[in-house]
Write a protein that holds these residues in place. Structure first.
Motif, PDB file in Angstrom:
ATOM      1  N   ILE A 132       0.915  -1.303   0.350  1.00  0.00           N
ATOM      2  CA  ILE A 132      -0.143   0.084   0.072  1.00  0.00           C
ATOM      3  C   ILE A 132       1.039   1.160  -0.031  1.00  0.00           C
ATOM      4  CG2 ILE A 132      -1.700   1.384   1.171  1.00  0.00           C
ATOM      5  CD1 ILE A 132      -2.797  -1.189   2.477  1.00  0.00           C
ATOM      6  N   VAL A 133       0.431   2.071  -0.925  1.00  0.00           N
ATOM      7  CA  VAL A 133       1.329   3.415  -0.909  1.00  0.00           C
ATOM      8  C   VAL A 133       0.137   4.360  -0.371  1.00  0.00           C
ATOM      9  CG1 VAL A 133       2.437   4.959  -2.497  1.00  0.00           C
ATOM     10  CG2 VAL A 133       2.447   2.727  -2.865  1.00  0.00           C
ATOM     11  N   HIS A 134       0.789   5.215   0.587  1.00  0.00           N
ATOM     12  CA  HIS A 134       0.024   6.125   1.191  1.00  0.00           C
ATOM     13  C   HIS A 134       0.230   7.525   0.801  1.00  0.00           C
ATOM     14  CE1 HIS A 134      -1.188   3.111   4.367  1.00  0.00           C
ATOM     15  NE2 HIS A 134       0.000   2.843   4.131  1.00  0.00           N
ATOM     16  N   GLY A 135      -1.016   8.365   0.330  1.00  0.00           N
ATOM     17  CA  GLY A 135      -0.718   9.532  -0.227  1.00  0.00           C
ATOM     18  C   GLY A 135      -0.568  10.600   1.113  1.00  0.00           C
ATOM     19  N   THR A 136      -0.028  11.856   0.759  1.00  0.00           N
ATOM     20  CA  THR A 136       0.268  13.036   1.729  1.00  0.00           C
ATOM     21  C   THR A 136      -1.018  13.509   2.331  1.00  0.00           C
ATOM     22  OG1 THR A 136       2.434  13.755   0.714  1.00  0.00           O
ATOM     23  CG2 THR A 136       1.371  15.074   2.193  1.00  0.00           C
ATOM     24  N   PRO A 137      -1.309  13.397   3.403  1.00  0.00           N
ATOM     25  CA  PRO A 137      -2.485  13.887   3.890  1.00  0.00           C
ATOM     26  C   PRO A 137      -2.785  15.292   3.932  1.00  0.00           C
ATOM     27  CG  PRO A 137      -1.303  13.453   5.867  1.00  0.00           C
ATOM     28  CD  PRO A 137      -0.504  13.035   4.551  1.00  0.00           C
ATOM     29  N   PHE A 138      -3.927  15.813   3.701  1.00  0.00           N
ATOM     30  CA  PHE A 138      -4.094  17.486   3.866  1.00  0.00           C
ATOM     31  C   PHE A 138      -5.357  17.750   4.334  1.00  0.00           C
ATOM     32  CE2 PHE A 138      -6.069  15.981  -0.137  1.00  0.00           C
ATOM     33  CZ  PHE A 138      -7.299  16.611  -0.229  1.00  0.00           C
ATOM     34  N   THR A 139      -5.508  19.142   4.906  1.00  0.00           N
ATOM     35  CA  THR A 139      -6.792  19.398   5.690  1.00  0.00           C
ATOM     36  C   THR A 139      -7.466  20.518   4.886  1.00  0.00           C
ATOM     37  OG1 THR A 139      -5.983  18.610   7.565  1.00  0.00           O
ATOM     38  CG2 THR A 139      -7.515  20.110   8.096  1.00  0.00           C
ATOM     39  N   GLU A 140      -8.669  20.380   4.785  1.00  0.00           N
ATOM     40  CA  GLU A 140      -9.558  21.552   4.338  1.00  0.00           C
ATOM     41  C   GLU A 140     -10.643  21.669   5.307  1.00  0.00           C
ATOM     42  OE1 GLU A 140      -9.211  23.342   1.701  1.00  0.00           O
ATOM     43  OE2 GLU A 140      -7.364  22.349   0.896  1.00  0.00           O
ATOM     44  N   LYS A 141     -10.832  22.790   5.899  1.00  0.00           N
ATOM     45  CA  LYS A 141     -11.873  23.302   6.703  1.00  0.00           C
ATOM     46  C   LYS A 141     -11.984  22.256   7.733  1.00  0.00           C
ATOM     47  CE  LYS A 141     -14.458  26.109   3.523  1.00  0.00           C
ATOM     48  NZ  LYS A 141     -15.752  26.432   2.743  1.00  0.00           N
ATOM     49  N   LYS A 142     -10.737  21.828   8.386  1.00  0.00           N
ATOM     50  CA  LYS A 142     -10.892  20.919   9.567  1.00  0.00           C
ATOM     51  C   LYS A 142     -11.120  19.328   9.037  1.00  0.00           C
ATOM     52  CE  LYS A 142     -11.556  24.101  13.313  1.00  0.00           C
ATOM     53  NZ  LYS A 142     -12.404  24.169  14.503  1.00  0.00           N
ATOM     54  N   THR A 144      -9.778  16.125   7.258  1.00  0.00           N
ATOM     55  CA  THR A 144      -8.472  15.788   6.874  1.00  0.00           C
ATOM     56  C   THR A 144      -8.663  14.694   5.822  1.00  0.00           C
ATOM     57  OG1 THR A 144      -7.575  16.292   8.827  1.00  0.00           O
ATOM     58  CG2 THR A 144      -6.109  14.870   7.369  1.00  0.00           C
ATOM     59  N   PHE A 145      -8.060  14.538   4.597  1.00  0.00           N
ATOM     60  CA  PHE A 145      -8.016  13.734   3.683  1.00  0.00           C
ATOM     61  C   PHE A 145      -6.600  12.835   3.234  1.00  0.00           C
ATOM     62  CE2 PHE A 145     -11.216  17.036   2.953  1.00  0.00           C
ATOM     63  CZ  PHE A 145     -12.383  16.030   2.673  1.00  0.00           C
ATOM     64  N   GLN A 146      -6.613  11.467   2.955  1.00  0.00           N
ATOM     65  CA  GLN A 146      -5.620  11.193   2.595  1.00  0.00           C
ATOM     66  C   GLN A 146      -5.809   9.845   1.673  1.00  0.00           C
ATOM     67  OE1 GLN A 146      -3.557   8.654   5.819  1.00  0.00           O
ATOM     68  NE2 GLN A 146      -1.464   9.195   4.749  1.00  0.00           N
ATOM     69  N   ALA A 147      -5.208   9.643   0.478  1.00  0.00           N
ATOM     70  CA  ALA A 147      -5.401   8.710  -0.317  1.00  0.00           C
ATOM     71  C   ALA A 147      -4.425   7.591  -0.085  1.00  0.00           C
ATOM     72  CB  ALA A 147      -5.393   9.098  -1.574  1.00  0.00           C
TER      73      ALA A 147
END
Length: 256
Positions: A132-142, A144-147
Motif C-alpha cells: 500500500i502506498v499512502h498519499g500525503t494527508p491534507f486538511t480543508e476546513k478541519k 483531513t483527507f488521505q489517499a
C-alpha cells in the motif's frame, strides 16, 4: 429524455463505440454528460419549454446537493492539526517498515525486480499492507483527507484483502469514511470495476468515474476522510478525487 430524435443519435453513437462490452456505468455517465451538454445548448438558443425543464433540473440538482450536504457525518469530530501531524509521523514509520520488509524479501531469495510481485493472487494481508502506498494527508476546513493506493491488483477478490490490510491502521479503521474504488482489466479484455462509498453519499461513484476517465487499470484506490466538524458540501467530492488523482500521478499510474 431526448426530444427531436436525439435518443437515436445518442444510443447509436454509444452502441458503435462500446459494442460487445458490459458498460452500464459508462453508458449512464455518457447519457448524463450528453443531456447536460444539450441542455446548455438549448439554453443558449432560448429553447422556451426546454429552458423551463432545464430550470427544474437545476433545482433538482440543488436539492440533491442539499441532501448530500445533510448526509455528511456529524458524529465523531477529529482534531485536524493533531491528526495531520500524527499521519505525517506514521508516513515516515511506514516508509521505514516498507524498506525493512523489502530487505527481508530479498534476503529470502527475491530477486528484487518486483515483477514476481505483480500477481497479487494468494497474497496475505502482510504482503498487501507492505504494498500500500499512502498519499500525503491534507486538511480543508478541519476535514483531513488521505489517499491510499495498491497497484497490480489483478483479481476483484483481492479488494477485500486490501481493505482488511488498510484497516489494520487504527486511525484508518476509525475514520469517518473510507471511500474505495477499483478497476481491473480481465483476461477477456473487459473491466471489472466497483466502488464503496462507506457512508459518503455519491463519493464512491465519482471516484470510480476518475479511474474510468484516467484509464487507470489494475488498481484499488481508497480515500480516507476524517470529518472535522465543518460541512464542506459538494467541495468534498473535489478534495476526495484530487487526493486520489495526485497519488495516481505520483505512482506513475496516470499522467499529470
Amino acid at each position: 429524455m431526448f426530444p427531436f430524435g436525439r435518443h437515436e443519435i445518442a444510443t447509436r453513437e454509444m452502441a458503435t463505440r462500446w459494442a460487445g462490452d458490459e458498460v452500464v456505468y459508462d453508458v449512464v455517465e455518457r447519457l448524463r454528460d450528453t443531456m447536460e451538454r444539450w441542455r446548455e445548448e438549448d439554453e443558449l438558443r432560448g429553447g422556451g419549454e426546454d429552458d423551463a425543464n432545464a430550470e427544474e433540473e437545476e433545482e433538482d440538482g440543488d436539492d440533491e446537493d442539499d441532501a448530500a450536504e445533510e448526509e455528511e457525518e456529524t458524529g465523531d469530530v477529529w482534531d485536524a492539526d493533531a491528526l495531520e501531524a500524527e499521519l505525517a509521523a506514521l508516513a515516515l514509520e511506514r516508509a521505514s517498515n516498507d524498506r525493512d520488509h523489502r530487505g527481508r524479501r530479498r534476503g529470502a531469495g527475491d530477486d528484487g525486480d518486483g515483477d514476481g510481485d505483480a500477481a497479487l493472487m494468494g497474497w496475505t494481508e502482510d504482503d498487501v499492507e507492505a504494498r500500500i502506498v499512502h498519499g500525503t494527508p491534507f486538511t480543508e476546513k478541519k476535514s483531513t483527507f488521505q489517499a491510499h493506493l495498491v497497484t497490480g491488483v489483478t483479481d476483484p477478490n483481492l479488494v477485500d484483502v486490501v481493505m482488511s490490510a488498510l484497516r489494520r491502521d487504527g486511525k484508518v479503521a476509525r475514520a469517518t469514511h473510507n471511500i474505495m474504488a477499483y478497476r481491473i482489466k480481465l483476461p477477456n479484455g473487459t473491466h471489472a470495476a466497483d466502488h464503496d462509498e462507506d457512508g459518503e453519499s455519491a463519493a464512491g461513484g465519482r471516484l470510480l468515474r476518475l479511474l474510468h476517465v484516467t484509464d487507470a487499470t489494475d488498481v484499488c484506490v481508497v480515500v480516507t476522510r476524517w470529518y472535522g466538524g465543518i460541512h464542506l458540501g459538494p467541495d468534498r467530492f473535489k478534495h476526495i478525487n484530487n487526493a486520489a488523482r495526485d497519488l495516481l500521478v505520483a505512482c506513475g499510474v496516470v499522467k499529470g
